[in-house]
Design a protein around this motif. Structure first.
Motif, mmCIF file in Angstrom:
data_model
loop_
_atom_site.group_PDB
_atom_site.id
_atom_site.type_symbol
_atom_site.label_atom_id
_atom_site.label_comp_id
_atom_site.label_asym_id
_atom_site.label_seq_id
_atom_site.Cartn_x
_atom_site.Cartn_y
_atom_site.Cartn_z
ATOM 1 N N ASP A 29 -9.716 -6.383 -7.042
ATOM 2 C CA ASP A 29 -9.517 -5.628 -8.290
ATOM 3 C C ASP A 29 -10.861 -5.252 -8.903
ATOM 4 N N MET A 30 -11.758 -6.236 -8.881
ATOM 5 C CA MET A 30 -13.082 -5.978 -9.476
ATOM 6 C C MET A 30 -13.809 -4.853 -8.718
ATOM 7 N N LEU A 31 -13.731 -4.912 -7.386
ATOM 8 C CA LEU A 31 -14.423 -3.896 -6.588
ATOM 9 C C LEU A 31 -13.803 -2.506 -6.776
ATOM 10 N N LYS A 32 -12.477 -2.476 -6.893
ATOM 11 C CA LYS A 32 -11.826 -1.178 -7.114
ATOM 12 C C LYS A 32 -12.195 -0.608 -8.476
ATOM 13 N N ASP A 33 -12.285 -1.487 -9.472
ATOM 14 C CA ASP A 33 -12.733 -1.044 -10.806
ATOM 15 C C ASP A 33 -14.154 -0.498 -10.738
ATOM 16 N N GLU A 34 -14.982 -1.257 -10.022
ATOM 17 C CA GLU A 34 -16.395 -0.852 -9.899
ATOM 18 C C GLU A 34 -16.488 0.504 -9.201
ATOM 19 N N ALA B 29 -9.010 5.891 -0.826
ATOM 20 C CA ALA B 29 -9.710 5.687 0.451
ATOM 21 C C ALA B 29 -10.495 4.379 0.415
ATOM 22 N N PHE B 30 -11.144 4.147 -0.736
ATOM 23 C CA PHE B 30 -11.888 2.888 -0.857
ATOM 24 C C PHE B 30 -10.912 1.721 -0.760
ATOM 25 N N GLY B 31 -9.787 1.844 -1.464
ATOM 26 C CA GLY B 31 -8.790 0.778 -1.444
ATOM 27 C C GLY B 31 -8.303 0.506 -0.026
ATOM 28 N N ALA B 32 -8.059 1.577 0.724
ATOM 29 C CA ALA B 32 -7.560 1.412 2.091
ATOM 30 C C ALA B 32 -8.609 0.746 2.981
ATOM 31 N N LEU B 33 -9.860 1.184 2.844
ATOM 32 C CA LEU B 33 -10.927 0.576 3.660
ATOM 33 C C LEU B 33 -11.112 -0.896 3.280
ATOM 34 N N TYR B 34 -11.030 -1.148 1.993
ATOM 35 C CA TYR B 34 -11.185 -2.531 1.537
ATOM 36 C C TYR B 34 -10.082 -3.402 2.127
ATOM 37 N N GLU B 35 -8.858 -2.919 2.072
ATOM 38 C CA GLU B 35 -7.737 -3.711 2.599
ATOM 39 C C GLU B 35 -7.878 -3.923 4.099
ATOM 40 N N ARG B 36 -8.415 -2.948 4.782
ATOM 41 C CA ARG B 36 -8.579 -3.077 6.231
ATOM 42 C C ARG B 36 -9.655 -4.087 6.602
ATOM 43 N N TYR B 37 -10.718 -4.110 5.841
ATOM 44 C CA TYR B 37 -11.880 -4.873 6.307
ATOM 45 C C TYR B 37 -12.289 -6.067 5.470
ATOM 46 N N GLN B 38 -11.687 -6.237 4.306
ATOM 47 C CA GLN B 38 -12.135 -7.382 3.511
ATOM 48 C C GLN B 38 -11.814 -8.698 4.234
ATOM 49 N N GLU B 56 -17.188 -15.112 -0.018
ATOM 50 C CA GLU B 56 -16.699 -14.157 -1.026
ATOM 51 C C GLU B 56 -17.867 -13.336 -1.579
ATOM 52 N N ASP B 57 -18.976 -14.009 -1.799
ATOM 53 C CA ASP B 57 -20.164 -13.289 -2.289
ATOM 54 C C ASP B 57 -20.608 -12.224 -1.288
ATOM 55 N N ILE B 58 -20.615 -12.614 -0.018
ATOM 56 C CA ILE B 58 -21.050 -11.672 1.024
ATOM 57 C C ILE B 58 -20.081 -10.487 1.101
ATOM 58 N N THR B 59 -18.799 -10.788 1.039
ATOM 59 C CA THR B 59 -17.784 -9.712 1.063
ATOM 60 C C THR B 59 -18.005 -8.764 -0.116
ATOM 61 N N GLN B 60 -18.250 -9.376 -1.267
ATOM 62 C CA GLN B 60 -18.480 -8.547 -2.468
ATOM 63 C C GLN B 60 -19.714 -7.667 -2.283
ATOM 64 N N GLU B 61 -20.777 -8.253 -1.763
ATOM 65 C CA GLU B 61 -22.022 -7.478 -1.598
ATOM 66 C C GLU B 61 -21.853 -6.347 -0.600
ATOM 67 N N VAL B 62 -21.114 -6.619 0.464
ATOM 68 C CA VAL B 62 -20.885 -5.575 1.473
ATOM 69 C C VAL B 62 -20.207 -4.372 0.825
ATOM 70 N N PHE B 63 -19.177 -4.640 0.049
ATOM 71 C CA PHE B 63 -18.428 -3.513 -0.536
ATOM 72 C C PHE B 63 -19.153 -2.892 -1.731
ATOM 73 N N MET B 64 -19.958 -3.699 -2.404
ATOM 74 C CA MET B 64 -20.761 -3.119 -3.489
ATOM 75 C C MET B 64 -21.782 -2.132 -2.922
#
Lengths: 195, 197
Positions: A29-34, B29-38, B56-64
């Motif tokens: 959710d946070m990433l989608k918001d971002e 598209a971002f949501g779909a990619l996130y769901e596929r690869y998170q 979780e931090d690494i996953t967050q950084e990858v998508f950020m």
């Protein structure tokens, strides 16, 4: 792959199966918001960039149009009946009536030898050849020493007395050599200014 | 969760299309990619670090990184999955270096035990039992980083050698040889820990 390798692979697959399957939903959710905020910010910046670019473009086009527009000669013709008072000794008398003739103002005129001050330009007398409809980018001023009768030939009103003398005159010429305006020069002025 | 069976498998064109839409700012598209690869990214990080918070931090950084610099990905250089795993790998390495969690086995220990376990066909029989999986995880975490990477990518994430090679930026042959060696080291380590008879 031999049997121990297969077993190892199976075991590793099982390990993968019991491992946490993903990040917490809160992270998603946070990433989608971002992403939403970032996209909106990027769109805003893009809009600002495009607006700035358009403004610059419009400004430059406008500026180039202004600069490329042909300049008006800025010659004001005052249509008044000519009242020429011939001079007595020097030519001062002839110079004064210039105001009563169609006067030529050439504040932007480029002169080959020296600039014409606006006050000076006022003293020029328009000749019959002067046509205000013709655009004039710049004029050239030449000083001539010529018989007074020659002034009559180009349409400058002079008295019979002056016509008999030799006089100094500044002539404003167009680029094609056509005389547009003329003024008589005082002898003292000649010495001081025409060096 | 719409997750591909193998992250590097046949979904190359789908991934690229999703990425193209993502670059245009499409949230779906971002949501779909996130769901596929998170999931795969998280598990890769988890197996590499053994730590859920770090994963979780690494996953967050990858998508950020994906959000902030979406144009960094060059389709000519490989798949989207490879790109994401590559980022995750680099982040994991950096973090492990910082936290000093990666303590590889001493080379002399490995050399001495590999030959002994290589031919033991019954050694891994007990590993099918769930209670021993913890031992296996410890053994994986105990592997030197370059071996752990291939085990995680090829055995755990079930990536093909060429795909793993793309992530690790080495030839597929190197992946194969590292994997073979890593398995041997795992067996040796499990035996050494007493997890298997």
């Amino acid at each position: 792959m031999n049997q121990p390798d297969n077993r190892m692979s199976d075991a590793l697959r099982r390990l993968n199966a019991v491992a946490p399957q993903g990040a917490s939903p809160a992270l998603g959710d946070m990433l989608k918001d971002e992403f939403r905020h970032h996209s909106a910010r990027r769109r805003r910046m893009q809009t600002v960039r495009i607006s700035l670019l358009a403004a610059c473009l419009i400004a430059s086009v406008g500026l180039s149009l202004i600069l490329s527009r042909p300049r008006a000669p800025n010659i004001r013709v005052v249509h008044e009946p000519p009242q020429i008072a011939p001079p007595e000794v020097n030519l001062a008398g002839l110079i004064e009536p210039a105001a009563s003739h169609p006067a030529v103002q050439t504040p932007r005129a480029r002169v080959r030898t020296r600039k014409i001050a606006p006050a000076e330009a006022d003293r020029f007398v328009a000749l019959p050849t002067f046509d205000p409809a013709i655009p004039i980018d710049h004029l050239e001023m030449v000083r001539l020493d010529l018989p007074g009768r020659a002034l009559q030939l180009v349409g400058f009103p002079v008295s019979e007395e002056i016509a008999e003398r030799r006089v100094l005159a500044d002539v404003l010429l167009a680029q094609d050599g056509t005389p547009y305006a003329l003024r008589l020069v005082r002898s003292s002025e000649t010495k001081e200014q025409w060096q | 969760m719409d997750e591909p069976a193998s992250p590097m498998a046949d979904s190359l064109s789908v991934d690229r299309e999703l990425y193209r839409q993502l670059v245009k700012g499409r949230e779906e598209a971002f949501g779909a990619l996130y769901e596929r690869y998170q999931g795969p990214i998280f598990r890769f990080a988890w197996h590499m670090s053994g730590n859920s918070a770090m994963a979780e931090d690494i996953t967050q950084e990858v998508f950020m990184l994906l959000i902030r610099n979406p144009k960094n990905y060059d389709p000519a250089k490989g798949s989207v999955a490879g790109y994401l795993f590559g980022i995750a790998r680099n982040l994991a390495r950096r973090r492990l270096d910082r936290s000093r969690l990666d303590e590889p086995l001493a080379e002399d220990w490995m050399e001495g035990n590999e030959s002994n376990v290589a031919g033991d066909t019954d050694l891994l029989g007990d590993l099918t039992r769930t209670e021993l999986l913890h031992c296996l995880q410890k053994a994986v975490l105990g592997l030197p980083e370059q071996y752990r990477e291939v085990v995680v990518l090829c055995d755990l994430a079930e990536m093909s050698y060429p795909d793993a090679a793309a992530v690790l930026q080495c030839p597929p042959g190197t992946v194969a040889s590292r994997l073979h060696r890593a398995r041997a080291m795992l067996k040796a380590r499990l035996e050494c820990q007493g997890c298997v008879k």
